[in-house]
Write an enzyme that holds these catalytic residues in place. Structure first.
Site, mmCIF file in Angstrom:
data_model
loop_
_atom_site.group_PDB
_atom_site.id
_atom_site.type_symbol
_atom_site.label_atom_id
_atom_site.label_comp_id
_atom_site.label_asym_id
_atom_site.label_seq_id
_atom_site.Cartn_x
_atom_site.Cartn_y
_atom_site.Cartn_z
ATOM 1 N N GLU A 17 142.445 65.039 -0.982
ATOM 2 C CA GLU A 17 142.118 66.408 -1.351
ATOM 3 C C GLU A 17 143.033 67.009 -2.417
ATOM 4 O O GLU A 17 143.825 67.937 -2.142
ATOM 5 C CB GLU A 17 142.090 67.296 -0.106
ATOM 6 N N GLU A 42 135.871 62.790 5.830
ATOM 7 C CA GLU A 42 136.185 63.841 6.813
ATOM 8 C C GLU A 42 134.995 64.768 6.959
ATOM 9 O O GLU A 42 134.395 65.187 5.968
ATOM 10 C CB GLU A 42 137.370 64.715 6.359
#
Ligand code: FCB
Length: 441
Positions: free
Chosen positions: A167, A352
């Protein structure tokens, strides 16, 4: 669940994800301090000033945790290897105890038939490197490259896949512009630099792994659906700009070697010297893309706020314990959009997806129907994306365990397994059992 294993293509990987600092117990095994330890120790940053010193004590209980994955019939496990555990000062000396630990961990996965999906950076910037500016210092790329080389030389022969960075939007924007995650800066110049250096570090790590023979390389990006809060042209413009800052900046640089013009317009004067020349390097060949997806957000333009003039508005849909809108359609949207506009046939993994809820143990069990519905609906969205042409090869639920949810401390529970943070007892939730059942079919 309204799906079963056989509804997905042959070889599809079902798994769960975690990250080192969130579960291991950072005080064990000779790990060095990270910027999360100091961020957490500073009042006002983290709920109850909690940190990852003990977390779920996965460092000692990993066998029990991997047993849970195996018992559920999972095929893969996404984990991360902490930079500060392997190199306590970030550079130079290697902590052999840390390397040995990850060695045992990977072997324990293989013994249980779990494919190891490794992430190299899930946010443990060693404090000694934070002192030198961390992500705002261009040298971070070579420091990260050195760490990458050390850890992948040790594990690269046994892991199934390796991602460089988790991320980049959180690493750069959330942590240097919004100040919500460590190191908690709120500075646009730091932000522009971090947004560029995080990609440079990705490139350097890719080069180092290609050189040392590590196979199956990717990156994990997060995507948030940004929509206009109303039908004014300002809101439409705001949603597009947010899409640029959050989503397009990283995927466009990595897959095309360009930065989106609308975002550059606001950041150009703060970019580090020579950024243009780095873009060809940032556009590295990749073997797969990891997609993290949770929610959508609604934006308005507010000219009283300086660039990017963004104001968040409340969305209408039901929300999770994080206050995040539940919007499974967004996952289908990104998987198909990424395939069409950026990665073509390259394998995509949902690395995720999951939700936090205020779960409690009653009579030794946790009943979490909200989470079951969330997982079900996102799995079905993934299935539809595959039918619509996206080459999605796997899905990792976030997270295996309730854990240290960064600035939220231990309050927000994402696990499919409940953790009692007093006794550290694990209790599989109803979602865990429902998933295990779906995987039998
Ligand atoms: C993602 C992070 C992960 C966890 C989830 C809820 O942004 O990668 O560590 O915090 O959100």
């Amino acid at each position: 669940m309204e799906f079963k294993r056989s509804d997905f293509p042959e070889g599809f990987i079902f798994g769960a994800a975690t990250a080192a600092y969130q579960i291991e117990g950072h005080k064990f095994g000779g790990a060095g301090p990270t910027h999360w330890d100091t961020f957490a120790a500073t009042p006002g940053n983290v709920v109850r000033q909690e940190d990852g010193a003990l977390a779920c004590d996965h460092y000692h209980r990993y066998a029990e945790d991997l047993d849970l994955l195996q018992a559920a019939g999972m095929d893969g496990y996404r984990f991360s290897t902490s930079w500060a555990r392997v190199m306590p000062e970030g550079r130079g000396a290697v902590n052999e105890e840390g390397l040995d630990y990850y060695d045992r961990l990977v072997d324990a996965m293989l013994e249980r038939g779990l494919q190891p999906f490794q992430t190299l950076y899930h946010w443990e910037m060693p404090a000694a490197l934070s002192d030198l500016g961390g992500w705002t210092n261009r040298d971070v790329a070579s420091w990260f490259g050195d760490f990458t080389d050390v850890i992948t030389r040790r594990l690269g022969d046994r892991v199934q896949a390796t991602a460089t960075i988790n991320e980049p939007w959180c690493v750069a924007f959330l942590s240097h512009f919004l100040g919500i995650h460590a190191p908690g800066h709120r500075d646009i110049r730091d932000t522009a630099r971090a947004m560029h250096h995080v990609l440079l570090a990705h490139a350097e790590a890719m080069e180092r792994m290609r050189a040392n023979g590590t196979k199956n390389l990717g990156v994990v990006l997060n995507f948030d659906r940004a929509v206009p809060a109303n039908d004014t042209p300002g809101a439409a413009q705001a949603a597009t700009l947010q899409d640029g800052i959050f989503n397009r900046w990283y995927i466009e640089a990595i897959t095309k070697g360009t930065y989106p013009a609308d975002v550059l317009e606001g950041l150009l004067q703060y970019m580090p010297k020579g950024w243009e020349e780095d873009l060809t390097r940032i556009n590295q060949p990749m073997d797969w893309l990891g997609v993290n997806y949770y929610t959508r957000n609604h934006y308005e333009r507010d000219d009283n706020i300086s660039w990017p003039h963004l104001k968040l508005a409340e969305g209408p849909l039901p929300k999770t314990q994080m206050g995040w809108e539940i919007y499974p359609e967004g996952l289908h949207y990104f998987l198909t959009r990424l395939a069409k506009d950026y990665v073509g046939d390259m394998p995509i993994y949902v690395t995720e997806n999951g939700m936090a809820w205020g779960d409690t143990v009653e009579n030794g069990a946790v009943f979490d129907p909200e989470r079951m519905a969330y997982v079900n609906d996102h799995m079905l969205a993934t299935k539809r994306a595959i039918e619509d042409g996206a080459n999605v090869k796997g899905f990792f639920y976030w997270s295996l365990l309730d854990n240290y949810e960064w600035a939220e401390g231990y309050e927000k529970r994402f696990g499919m397994v409940h953790v009692d943070f007093e006794t550290l007892k694990r209790t599989p939730k109803a979602t865990y059992h429902a998933l295990a059942n779906a995987l039998k079919g």
